[in-house]
Scaffold this motif. Structure first.
Motif, PDB file in Angstrom:
ATOM      1  N   HIS A 122      64.519  29.609  45.283  1.00  0.00           N
ATOM      2  CA  HIS A 122      64.542  31.066  45.092  1.00  0.00           C
ATOM      3  C   HIS A 122      64.492  31.852  46.638  1.00  0.00           C
ATOM      4  O   HIS A 122      65.197  32.690  46.900  1.00  0.00           O
ATOM      5  CB  HIS A 122      63.203  31.709  44.486  1.00  0.00           C
ATOM      6  CG  HIS A 122      63.107  31.542  43.056  1.00  0.00           C
ATOM      7  ND1 HIS A 122      62.668  30.254  42.560  1.00  0.00           N
ATOM      8  CD2 HIS A 122      63.344  32.110  42.057  1.00  0.00           C
ATOM      9  CE1 HIS A 122      62.725  30.225  41.082  1.00  0.00           C
ATOM     10  NE2 HIS A 122      63.122  31.357  40.800  1.00  0.00           N
ATOM     11  N   SER A 123      63.640  31.175  47.662  1.00  0.00           N
ATOM     12  CA  SER A 123      63.733  31.864  48.943  1.00  0.00           C
ATOM     13  C   SER A 123      65.036  31.684  49.403  1.00  0.00           C
ATOM     14  O   SER A 123      65.730  32.430  50.249  1.00  0.00           O
ATOM     15  CB  SER A 123      62.575  31.422  49.678  1.00  0.00           C
ATOM     16  OG  SER A 123      62.702  29.998  50.318  1.00  0.00           O
ATOM     17  N   LEU A 124      65.802  30.303  49.402  1.00  0.00           N
ATOM     18  CA  LEU A 124      66.914  30.006  49.811  1.00  0.00           C
ATOM     19  C   LEU A 124      67.937  30.979  49.329  1.00  0.00           C
ATOM     20  O   LEU A 124      68.908  31.688  50.127  1.00  0.00           O
ATOM     21  CB  LEU A 124      67.489  28.779  49.641  1.00  0.00           C
ATOM     22  CG  LEU A 124      68.858  28.331  49.780  1.00  0.00           C
ATOM     23  CD1 LEU A 124      68.739  28.298  51.411  1.00  0.00           C
ATOM     24  CD2 LEU A 124      69.114  26.784  49.531  1.00  0.00           C
ATOM     25  N   LEU A 180      60.567  38.070  42.499  1.00  0.00           N
ATOM     26  CA  LEU A 180      59.299  38.466  42.077  1.00  0.00           C
ATOM     27  C   LEU A 180      58.671  36.756  41.676  1.00  0.00           C
ATOM     28  O   LEU A 180      59.178  35.807  41.631  1.00  0.00           O
ATOM     29  CB  LEU A 180      59.818  38.765  40.454  1.00  0.00           C
ATOM     30  CG  LEU A 180      60.767  40.159  40.456  1.00  0.00           C
ATOM     31  CD1 LEU A 180      60.943  40.388  38.987  1.00  0.00           C
ATOM     32  CD2 LEU A 180      59.988  41.170  40.957  1.00  0.00           C
ATOM     33  N   ASP A 181      57.201  36.876  41.497  1.00  0.00           N
ATOM     34  CA  ASP A 181      56.406  35.860  41.503  1.00  0.00           C
ATOM     35  C   ASP A 181      56.456  35.617  39.853  1.00  0.00           C
ATOM     36  O   ASP A 181      57.058  36.639  39.055  1.00  0.00           O
ATOM     37  CB  ASP A 181      55.113  36.031  41.843  1.00  0.00           C
ATOM     38  CG  ASP A 181      54.419  36.967  41.241  1.00  0.00           C
ATOM     39  OD1 ASP A 181      54.581  37.050  40.098  1.00  0.00           O
ATOM     40  OD2 ASP A 181      53.317  37.436  41.883  1.00  0.00           O
ATOM     41  N   TRP A 220      59.058  41.393  33.887  1.00  0.00           N
ATOM     42  CA  TRP A 220      60.224  42.193  33.838  1.00  0.00           C
ATOM     43  C   TRP A 220      61.350  41.591  32.762  1.00  0.00           C
ATOM     44  O   TRP A 220      61.751  42.578  32.210  1.00  0.00           O
ATOM     45  CB  TRP A 220      60.980  41.783  35.378  1.00  0.00           C
ATOM     46  CG  TRP A 220      61.990  42.496  35.571  1.00  0.00           C
ATOM     47  CD1 TRP A 220      62.406  43.743  36.260  1.00  0.00           C
ATOM     48  CD2 TRP A 220      63.444  42.033  35.296  1.00  0.00           C
ATOM     49  NE1 TRP A 220      63.729  44.002  36.287  1.00  0.00           N
ATOM     50  CE2 TRP A 220      64.414  43.154  35.596  1.00  0.00           C
ATOM     51  CE3 TRP A 220      63.915  40.638  34.860  1.00  0.00           C
ATOM     52  CZ2 TRP A 220      65.823  42.810  35.616  1.00  0.00           C
ATOM     53  CZ3 TRP A 220      65.426  40.579  34.832  1.00  0.00           C
ATOM     54  CH2 TRP A 220      66.314  41.537  35.107  1.00  0.00           C
ATOM     55  N   ILE A 221      61.050  40.448  32.587  1.00  0.00           N
ATOM     56  CA  ILE A 221      62.362  39.929  31.439  1.00  0.00           C
ATOM     57  C   ILE A 221      61.776  40.512  29.998  1.00  0.00           C
ATOM     58  O   ILE A 221      62.645  41.045  29.471  1.00  0.00           O
ATOM     59  CB  ILE A 221      62.270  38.323  31.196  1.00  0.00           C
ATOM     60  CG1 ILE A 221      63.030  37.810  32.521  1.00  0.00           C
ATOM     61  CG2 ILE A 221      62.874  37.861  30.074  1.00  0.00           C
ATOM     62  CD1 ILE A 221      63.192  36.309  32.493  1.00  0.00           C
TER      63      ILE A 221
END
Ligand SMILES: Nc1ncnc2c1ncn2[C@@H]1O[C@H](COP(=O)(O)OP(=O)(O)O)[C@@H](O)[C@H]1O
Ligand SMILES: [Mg+2]
Length: 190
Positions: free
Chosen positions: A95-97, A118-119, A126-127
């Motif tokens: 995710h960070s990449l 988002l964590d 959110w979904i």
């Protein structure tokens, strides 16, 4: 000098192409990954910013970066520049990449400035919110007696969102028209 690798670890560090390593906890996988990273700097001449290392968690990424740092520091002096750059090297979760790539190419990625990853908890919330929004704006005729039962549609979509790659594959194989396909699904479930 850093600790000597086992012949198996060294073989993976020296392997010129892709390598998959399967081994139990505590057997030295992180150590060999750190040494493989170091070899890309010292042997292959890459800069830390040019080597990508992806882990499953932030904690694993921090551990890997600190092992690389320690192993470089244990070598000859004169690696100050590499060590400084190591702190900014792309070592992190997938995710960070992705976030980093999006930030570097905002126009192509169509990602708003200031966005963040988002964590897990935030992502689930959110979904769920998006799903409710999407369902509430969907034509009611699709549900109920003449369509897919609302609760079934909701659960199916939730499952789809939980596994977007499989969902995408499934939707690509829908023959002609989603309506017809959904009608067939309905006969399977009712
Ligand atoms: N070749 C080696 N010689 C001595 N100690 C090692 C060697 N490889 C790994 N270790 C040590 O063994 C421990 C487990 O290694 P680690 O790389 O964290 O394993 P894994 O990532 O497979 O769980 C660490 O303390 C590491 O420093
Ligand atoms: Mg490990």
């Amino acid at each position: 000098m850093p600790r000597a690798l086992t012949p198996e670890q060294q073989a993976v560090v020296d392997w010129p192409g892709s390598a998959a390593v399967t081994a139990g906890a505590g057997t030295g996988k992180t150590e060999l990954m750190a040494e493989r990273f170091a070899a890309h700097l010292l042997r292959d001449g890459f800069r830390p910013l040019q080597v990508v290392a992806v882990t499953f968690t932030d904690a694993a990424a921090a551990e890997l970066r600190s092992r690389i740092r320690r192993n470089l520091q244990a070598r000859a002096a004169g690696l100050e520049e590499q060590l400084a750059e190591l702190e900014a090297a792309p070592i992190g979760t997938l995710h960070s990449l992705c976030k980093r790539v999006c930030d570097e190419h905002p126009t192509h990625a169509e990602v708003a400035p200031g966005s963040r990853v988002l964590d897990e908890g935030e992502a689930a919330a959110w979904i769920a919110e998006q799903l409710d929004d999407a369902l509430s704006t969907t034509d009611a005729a699709h549900f109920g007696r003449d369509g897919v039962p609302f609760s079934l549609a909701r659960e199916a979509l939730r499952a789809f969102l939980g596994d977007p790659l499989t969902a995408d594959l499934a939707l690509r194989q829908v023959p002609d028209g989603l309506d017809e396909w959904l009608a067939r699904c309905q006969t399977l479930f009712t």
